[in-house]
Scaffold this active site. Structure first.
Site, PDB file in Angstrom:
ATOM      1  N   ASP A  12      -8.958 -47.905  -8.345  1.00 25.35           N
ATOM      2  CA  ASP A  12      -7.808 -48.458  -8.593  1.00 25.35           C
ATOM      3  C   ASP A  12      -7.120 -48.087  -9.820  1.00 25.35           C
ATOM      4  O   ASP A  12      -7.463 -48.080 -10.756  1.00 25.35           O
ATOM      5  CB  ASP A  12      -7.870 -50.158  -8.371  1.00 25.35           C
ATOM      6  CG  ASP A  12      -8.478 -50.736  -7.287  1.00 25.35           C
ATOM      7  OD1 ASP A  12      -8.218 -50.055  -6.296  1.00 25.35           O
ATOM      8  OD2 ASP A  12      -8.719 -51.926  -7.546  1.00 25.35           O
ATOM      9  N   HIS A  22     -14.933 -47.851  -5.444  1.00 28.87           N
ATOM     10  CA  HIS A  22     -15.506 -48.719  -4.226  1.00 28.87           C
ATOM     11  C   HIS A  22     -14.819 -48.369  -3.097  1.00 28.87           C
ATOM     12  O   HIS A  22     -14.224 -47.465  -2.927  1.00 28.87           O
ATOM     13  CB  HIS A  22     -14.872 -50.205  -4.735  1.00 28.87           C
ATOM     14  CG  HIS A  22     -13.556 -50.338  -5.138  1.00 28.87           C
ATOM     15  ND1 HIS A  22     -13.056 -49.845  -6.447  1.00 28.87           N
ATOM     16  CD2 HIS A  22     -12.436 -50.933  -4.417  1.00 28.87           C
ATOM     17  CE1 HIS A  22     -11.739 -50.197  -6.175  1.00 28.87           C
ATOM     18  NE2 HIS A  22     -11.451 -50.913  -5.060  1.00 28.87           N
ATOM     19  N   HIS A  49     -12.552 -45.212  -3.531  1.00 29.57           N
ATOM     20  CA  HIS A  49     -11.443 -44.876  -4.415  1.00 29.57           C
ATOM     21  C   HIS A  49     -11.662 -45.781  -5.750  1.00 29.57           C
ATOM     22  O   HIS A  49     -12.570 -46.826  -5.986  1.00 29.57           O
ATOM     23  CB  HIS A  49     -10.146 -45.014  -3.970  1.00 29.57           C
ATOM     24  CG  HIS A  49      -9.983 -46.712  -3.465  1.00 29.57           C
ATOM     25  ND1 HIS A  49     -10.773 -47.270  -2.450  1.00 29.57           N
ATOM     26  CD2 HIS A  49      -9.175 -47.732  -3.973  1.00 29.57           C
ATOM     27  CE1 HIS A  49     -10.458 -48.564  -2.350  1.00 29.57           C
ATOM     28  NE2 HIS A  49      -9.491 -48.763  -3.390  1.00 29.57           N
ATOM     29  N   ARG A  51     -12.252 -59.107   8.783  1.00 31.32           N
ATOM     30  CA  ARG A  51     -12.239 -59.386   7.188  1.00 31.32           C
ATOM     31  C   ARG A  51     -10.966 -59.230   6.757  1.00 31.32           C
ATOM     32  O   ARG A  51     -10.055 -58.439   7.121  1.00 31.32           O
ATOM     33  CB  ARG A  51     -13.147 -58.189   6.554  1.00 31.32           C
ATOM     34  CG  ARG A  51     -13.041 -58.326   4.948  1.00 31.32           C
ATOM     35  CD  ARG A  51     -13.907 -57.123   4.495  1.00 31.32           C
ATOM     36  NE  ARG A  51     -13.330 -57.043   2.972  1.00 31.32           N
ATOM     37  CZ  ARG A  51     -13.939 -57.735   1.828  1.00 31.32           C
ATOM     38  NH1 ARG A  51     -15.146 -58.375   2.159  1.00 31.32           N
ATOM     39  NH2 ARG A  51     -13.480 -57.479   0.652  1.00 31.32           N
TER      40      ARG A  51
END
Length: 356
Positions: free
Chosen positions: A218, A273, A216, A283
């Protein structure tokens, strides 16, 4: 057009190159040099890392501690802070059109009153949580504004604050998002979703393809992302190749958002990304999404419009753009719907603009 076309979801996960070429920008260097590097990175990648950024280590550590404490709670406790509407706690469902990922998350508005209110359902010590988040928000907002002012200077904008004042505005729609991606060994999240079976003998296969957060861009102006020392973030280059971003808890990753691409008339590119959840360790990342007020009009800067470079996008409000992002799938190219030559097509939607 400089925007990378959406990469097919069938592109092999394995064909990822290591991020040796990702720009790392030292903000303590000479200002004229820094702004040139930032402009170049925003044009070529829409993504870069910043070091010597001035955000105190104790500020990031406090924020990370609060996030770690929250995600360590029982599912029952965490769900008290949800469901995401879109603020609050959520798990697996990461988009508004059925997008899923191997992630649990917490979304907060950066408004201090909103943080204070939300913290009651998040922490047993709400004032400690609020204080850590507010301190973090102030530090990363200042950093985002510094970067945006350097961008404006580098583009020779008449007003250096043309970008930053949108997120400094008291009505800014900026958000903080905490993402927690479980390790591939941790089956807890999979147990909660029977539609995603997870068996021991599938470990190797799933490790290669386990998507934490799908591809996607942002929608906001600028994203500042910080993570613990676990890799997983990948960005897409103009040629469609994926680059794995080395983790560095002392740096901030900076993403150009859709709004900044529109305001720079396509000169800066909104980085596509994704995050893979293939690590043996969990993570955790913290994102600051710098956004304008809902009623703010977004249009290309007059300085960036010439006869050779006419406006690529029509003017729109952040409210209107945000509504479009909610109606589309995560990976859709949202800005394409706001291209200038599509003006007649969008005319019927004009009455849906809401001023806050």
């Amino acid at each position: 057009m400089v925007v990378p076309s959406p990469i097919s979801s069938t592109s092999p996960i394995e064909s990822v190159i290591l991020g040796a070429e990702i720009p790392v920008i030292d903000l303590s260097k000479k200002r004229s040099q820094v702004r040139e590097m930032i402009v170049k990175a925003s044009e070529e990648y829409g993504f870069f890392k910043v070091i010597n950024h001035g955000v105190a280590k104790q500020t990031t550590e406090k924020m990370e501690r609060e996030a770690t404490d929250f995600f360590a709670k029982s599912p029952l406790e965490k769900h008290k802070a949800g469901p995401p509407n879109p603020l609050g706690y959520g798990i697996k469902n990461i988009g508004f059109s059925g997008d899923k990922g191997e992630v649990e998350y917490l979304i907060l508005h950066t408004n201090p009153q909103s943080i204070s209110q939300r913290s009651k359902s998040i922490s047993k010590d709400p004032s400690k949580f609020s204080s850590a988040v507010n301190e973090y928000v102030e530090a990363v907002r200042n950093l985002a504004c510094e970067i945006l002012d350097l961008m404006a200077e580098g583009l020779w904008a008449q007003d250096n604050t043309v970008f930053s004042r949108l997120i400094r505005d008291v009505d800014s729609d900026s958000l903080i998002r905490l993402n927690h991606y479980p390790s591939f060994k941790d089956t807890n999240l999979d147990d909660w979703d029977p539609s995603l079976p997870y068996h021991h003998h599938h470990h190797l296969k799933k490790r290669k393809t386990r998507i934490g957060f799908g591809e996607h861009s942002d929608p906001q102006i600028l994203t500042l992302l910080r993570s613990n020392d676990v890799e997983g973030l990948q960005i897409s280059l103009k040629n469609g190749a994926w680059v794995s971003v080395p983790s560095d808890p002392s740096a901030f990753c900076v993403n150009v958002g859709d709004v900044l691409q529109a305001m720079t008339n396509g000169r800066f590119i909104s980085a596509r990304h994704r995050v893979m959840a293939n690590s043996a360790k969990a993570r955790m990342s913290t994102m600051y999404f710098g956004a304008p007020p809902l009623h703010a009009w977004i249009a290309p800067l007059p300085e960036l419009i010439t006869l050779e470079n006419p406006p690529l996008y029509r003017a729109f409000t952040w409210c209107e753009y945000k509504k479009a992002t909610y109606s589309l799938r995560l990976g859709d190219g949202r800005l394409d719907r706001f291209r200038a030559h599509d003006q007649h097509h969008h005319h019927r939607h004009e009455h849906t603009i809401v001023a806050a």
